[in-house]
Design an enzyme around this catalytic site. Sequence first.
Site, PDB file in Angstrom:
ATOM      1  N   LYS A 122       0.834  -1.215   0.000  1.00  0.00           N
ATOM      2  CA  LYS A 122       0.000   0.000   0.000  1.00  0.00           C
ATOM      3  C   LYS A 122       0.868   1.263   0.000  1.00  0.00           C
ATOM      4  O   LYS A 122       0.627   2.185  -0.778  1.00  0.00           O
ATOM      5  CB  LYS A 122      -0.914   0.004   1.232  1.00  0.00           C
ATOM      6  N   ASN A 123       1.873   1.297   0.863  1.00  0.00           N
ATOM      7  CA  ASN A 123       2.635   2.541   0.991  1.00  0.00           C
ATOM      8  C   ASN A 123       3.509   2.827  -0.229  1.00  0.00           C
ATOM      9  O   ASN A 123       3.789   3.986  -0.527  1.00  0.00           O
ATOM     10  CB  ASN A 123       3.473   2.522   2.273  1.00  0.00           C
TER      11      ASN A 123
ATOM     12  N   ARG B 132      -3.829  10.910   4.251  1.00  0.00           N
ATOM     13  CA  ARG B 132      -2.733  11.885   4.353  1.00  0.00           C
ATOM     14  C   ARG B 132      -1.825  11.841   3.135  1.00  0.00           C
ATOM     15  O   ARG B 132      -1.322  12.871   2.686  1.00  0.00           O
ATOM     16  CB  ARG B 132      -1.840  11.551   5.561  1.00  0.00           C
TER      17      ARG B 132
ATOM     18  N   CYS C 144      -2.925  12.898  13.319  1.00  0.00           N
ATOM     19  CA  CYS C 144      -3.808  11.740  13.156  1.00  0.00           C
ATOM     20  C   CYS C 144      -3.739  10.918  14.425  1.00  0.00           C
ATOM     21  O   CYS C 144      -3.116  11.334  15.397  1.00  0.00           O
ATOM     22  CB  CYS C 144      -3.442  10.942  11.922  1.00  0.00           C
TER      23      CYS C 144
ATOM     24  N   PRO D  40       4.176  16.198  11.733  1.00  0.00           N
ATOM     25  CA  PRO D  40       4.509  17.413  10.980  1.00  0.00           C
ATOM     26  C   PRO D  40       5.000  17.088   9.567  1.00  0.00           C
ATOM     27  O   PRO D  40       5.404  15.956   9.299  1.00  0.00           O
ATOM     28  CB  PRO D  40       5.655  18.036  11.796  1.00  0.00           C
ATOM     29  N   ILE D  41       4.962  18.085   8.668  1.00  0.00           N
ATOM     30  CA  ILE D  41       5.498  17.845   7.314  1.00  0.00           C
ATOM     31  C   ILE D  41       6.559  18.887   6.952  1.00  0.00           C
ATOM     32  O   ILE D  41       6.796  19.173   5.780  1.00  0.00           O
ATOM     33  CB  ILE D  41       4.393  17.779   6.240  1.00  0.00           C
ATOM     34  N   ASP D  42       7.195  19.446   8.015  1.00  0.00           N
ATOM     35  CA  ASP D  42       8.205  20.478   7.786  1.00  0.00           C
ATOM     36  C   ASP D  42       9.334  20.021   6.853  1.00  0.00           C
ATOM     37  O   ASP D  42       9.869  20.824   6.080  1.00  0.00           O
ATOM     38  CB  ASP D  42       8.795  20.935   9.137  1.00  0.00           C
ATOM     39  N   GLN D  43       9.702  18.742   6.909  1.00  0.00           N
ATOM     40  CA  GLN D  43      10.820  18.274   6.083  1.00  0.00           C
ATOM     41  C   GLN D  43      10.461  18.229   4.595  1.00  0.00           C
ATOM     42  O   GLN D  43      11.306  18.434   3.730  1.00  0.00           O
ATOM     43  CB  GLN D  43      11.307  16.897   6.545  1.00  0.00           C
TER      44      GLN D  43
ATOM     45  N   ASP E  33       5.128   0.209  12.106  1.00  0.00           N
ATOM     46  CA  ASP E  33       3.858  -0.359  11.633  1.00  0.00           C
ATOM     47  C   ASP E  33       3.664  -1.817  12.054  1.00  0.00           C
ATOM     48  O   ASP E  33       2.600  -2.390  11.803  1.00  0.00           O
ATOM     49  CB  ASP E  33       3.767  -0.255  10.101  1.00  0.00           C
TER      50      ASP E  33
ATOM     51  N   ILE F 271       9.191   6.394  16.779  1.00  0.00           N
ATOM     52  CA  ILE F 271       8.794   7.117  15.566  1.00  0.00           C
ATOM     53  C   ILE F 271       7.562   7.999  15.816  1.00  0.00           C
ATOM     54  O   ILE F 271       7.569   9.179  15.474  1.00  0.00           O
ATOM     55  CB  ILE F 271       8.486   6.146  14.393  1.00  0.00           C
TER      56      ILE F 271
ATOM     57  N   ARG G 189      -8.806   0.219   5.346  1.00  0.00           N
ATOM     58  CA  ARG G 189      -7.980   1.191   4.602  1.00  0.00           C
ATOM     59  C   ARG G 189      -6.725   0.544   4.043  1.00  0.00           C
ATOM     60  O   ARG G 189      -6.173   1.011   3.050  1.00  0.00           O
ATOM     61  CB  ARG G 189      -7.560   2.330   5.542  1.00  0.00           C
TER      62      ARG G 189
HETATM   63  C1  UD1 Z   1       5.165   6.395   6.513  1.00  0.00           C
HETATM   64  C2  UD1 Z   1       4.139   5.298   6.373  1.00  0.00           C
HETATM   65  C3  UD1 Z   1       3.645   4.876   7.734  1.00  0.00           C
HETATM   66  C4  UD1 Z   1       4.816   4.500   8.626  1.00  0.00           C
HETATM   67  C5  UD1 Z   1       5.860   5.602   8.654  1.00  0.00           C
HETATM   68  C6  UD1 Z   1       7.124   5.207   9.392  1.00  0.00           C
HETATM   69  C7  UD1 Z   1       3.140   5.832   4.257  1.00  0.00           C
HETATM   70  C8  UD1 Z   1       1.943   6.313   3.530  1.00  0.00           C
HETATM   71  N1  UD1 Z   1       3.052   5.811   5.580  1.00  0.00           N
HETATM   72  O1  UD1 Z   1       4.500   7.496   7.126  1.00  0.00           O
HETATM   73  O2  UD1 Z   1       2.783   3.747   7.557  1.00  0.00           O
HETATM   74  O3  UD1 Z   1       4.324   4.299   9.942  1.00  0.00           O
HETATM   75  O4  UD1 Z   1       6.243   5.945   7.315  1.00  0.00           O
HETATM   76  O5  UD1 Z   1       7.678   4.067   8.826  1.00  0.00           O
HETATM   77  O6  UD1 Z   1       4.136   5.443   3.660  1.00  0.00           O
HETATM   78  N2  UD1 Z   1       8.527  13.825  10.584  1.00  0.00           N
HETATM   79  C9  UD1 Z   1       8.855  15.141  10.853  1.00  0.00           C
HETATM   80  N3  UD1 Z   1       8.760  16.047   9.835  1.00  0.00           N
HETATM   81  C10 UD1 Z   1       8.395  15.705   8.574  1.00  0.00           C
HETATM   82  C11 UD1 Z   1       8.066  14.357   8.322  1.00  0.00           C
HETATM   83  C12 UD1 Z   1       8.144  13.429   9.349  1.00  0.00           C
HETATM   84  O7  UD1 Z   1       9.209  15.491  11.982  1.00  0.00           O
HETATM   85  O8  UD1 Z   1       8.342  16.572   7.708  1.00  0.00           O
HETATM   86  C13 UD1 Z   1       8.626  12.819  11.677  1.00  0.00           C
HETATM   87  C14 UD1 Z   1       7.284  12.153  11.988  1.00  0.00           C
HETATM   88  O9  UD1 Z   1       6.526  12.909  12.916  1.00  0.00           O
HETATM   89  C15 UD1 Z   1       7.732  10.829  12.553  1.00  0.00           C
HETATM   90  C16 UD1 Z   1       8.999  10.519  11.737  1.00  0.00           C
HETATM   91  O10 UD1 Z   1       9.430  11.758  11.194  1.00  0.00           O
HETATM   92  O11 UD1 Z   1       8.102  10.977  13.894  1.00  0.00           O
HETATM   93  C17 UD1 Z   1       8.810   9.538  10.622  1.00  0.00           C
HETATM   94  O12 UD1 Z   1       7.705   9.924   9.814  1.00  0.00           O
HETATM   95  P1  UD1 Z   1       7.603   9.563   8.268  1.00  0.00           P
HETATM   96  O13 UD1 Z   1       8.661   8.571   7.919  1.00  0.00           O
HETATM   97  O14 UD1 Z   1       7.513  10.816   7.490  1.00  0.00           O
HETATM   98  O15 UD1 Z   1       6.196   8.838   8.205  1.00  0.00           O
HETATM   99  P2  UD1 Z   1       5.162   8.953   7.056  1.00  0.00           P
HETATM  100  O16 UD1 Z   1       5.829   9.103   5.732  1.00  0.00           O
HETATM  101  O17 UD1 Z   1       4.099   9.917   7.437  1.00  0.00           O
END
Ligand code: UD1
Length: 430
Positions: free
Chosen positions: A22-23, A93, A117, A123-126, A305, A327, A397
């Site tokens: 899925k991912n 998302r 969620c 966050p999506i700052d990165q 996961d 995480i 989902r």
């Molecule tokens: C993806 C997976 C999710 C899995 C996760 C970790 C998908 C659709 N989802 O989620 O199932 O649980 O990887 O393996 O592929 N973070 C920041 N800033 C950012 C982005 C992330 O601080 O801009 C932090 C997050 O809060 C978290 C960590 O980085 O603590 C990892 O998140 P991330 O790898 O981005 O997870 P997702 O891509 O959302």
Amino acid sequence: MEQYIIKGGNPLVGEVEIAGAKNAALGILAAAIMTDETVTIDNLPDVNDINVLLEAIEGIGASVQKLDRHTVRINGSTIQNLSIDYDYIKKIRASYYLLGALLGKYKKAEVALPGGCNIGSRPIDQHLKGFRALGADVEIEHGSIMAEAEHLRGNHLYFDVVSVGATINVMMAAALAEGTTILENVAKEPHVVDVANFLNSMGANIKGAGTDVIRIKGVSRLHKSSYSIIPDQIEAGTFMFAAAATHGDVTVMNVIPKHLEATTAKLVEIGCEVEEFDDAVRVIAKKRLGHTQIKTLPYPGFPTDMQPQMGVLLSLSRGTSTITESIFENRFKYLDELKRMGALSKVEGNSATIEGVEGFSGARVSAPDLRAGAALCIAGLAAEGITIVDDIVYIQRGYERFEEKLRSLGGLIERVESEKDIQKFTLKVS
Ligand code: UD1
């Protein structure tokens, strides 16, 4: 509202086929709109998240043609709308992958800002840091992310945290930027590699996916492709844990055993037999399993996961185990549900201490999120008596034909909608 009803106690035995990841599919479908030529994607899992993303892609004007349950043909030449609204982001998302895809292709995109969620603030700052590094203006206005660039230019970027989403999103935009982009401290998950391979199959020039550094030489356009998605390692792991928790013997088919190494290693450590084949893994659990320590980490570490499924198994294993969730901040809610079935645990900050119990007793529980929901079903299959799992919409989902697959292994589980259905099931299994 649909629920699962489960009569526990049957060891799961047999073979189960794993669907596409899925991912990986979420990233690949978004990337598919980056060419004006037709792309065919196969081994797509037939789950709600994927179908919602396909609707979002159709919603911006791309042509989406489902050839069969697992194959889709997408053509992005007819896209007119560069804006993804909140309805999609709220449901899924990962619609935010369209930000990287649209920005790369049209140098402009608008996507509603995803909120937190059930598992954390997320966050999506990165992602935004990456788009800015490529030269885009990125603003947040009225709840939306607006990204725009005259030209996207390659750059050298170091991510502050290892993020699957940011790695994929920025990699997509950089594939169509001018010049070379170097992304450091990237995620190495198999689905990151799969998205990179798919982009390369469309003519992108991406090297190093699966390592800490990804190098992308921008190209001016992408072309048609036919691509088959990798198997879902989380679905595979879920069935491996279901086999272990029910003292069963299950061969999980259509997997890449290398992607399952962290899960396999922990199962072996606590006393399971795990046999690896070229594209299958067999899990046999003859006796009660032992305790261990788990810390979730980015790939190749133990996946977050798989943490709830592991928590269920350790709750049934001998001795005291600890789980550290590094995480996401809110991923232990299922332990409270599990207490209703007799499990013993204590959560402090991002750590949980679990005292193994001899067995669970069936109870009514509620799925807090996708993976935790699947974990509670495993608990129900291992429990004595009847378990009802509410809020199974989360499970749908991400797991294709979940209850059918469990039934094919001898699990007594049904999807029910009414009191009458519940009574019918109870009569049937009593
Ligand atoms: C993806 C997976 C999710 C899995 C996760 C970790 C998908 C659709 N989802 O989620 O199932 O649980 O990887 O393996 O592929 N973070 C920041 N800033 C950012 C982005 C992330 O601080 O801009 C932090 C997050 O809060 C978290 C960590 O980085 O603590 C990892 O998140 P991330 O790898 O981005 O997870 P997702 O891509 O959302």
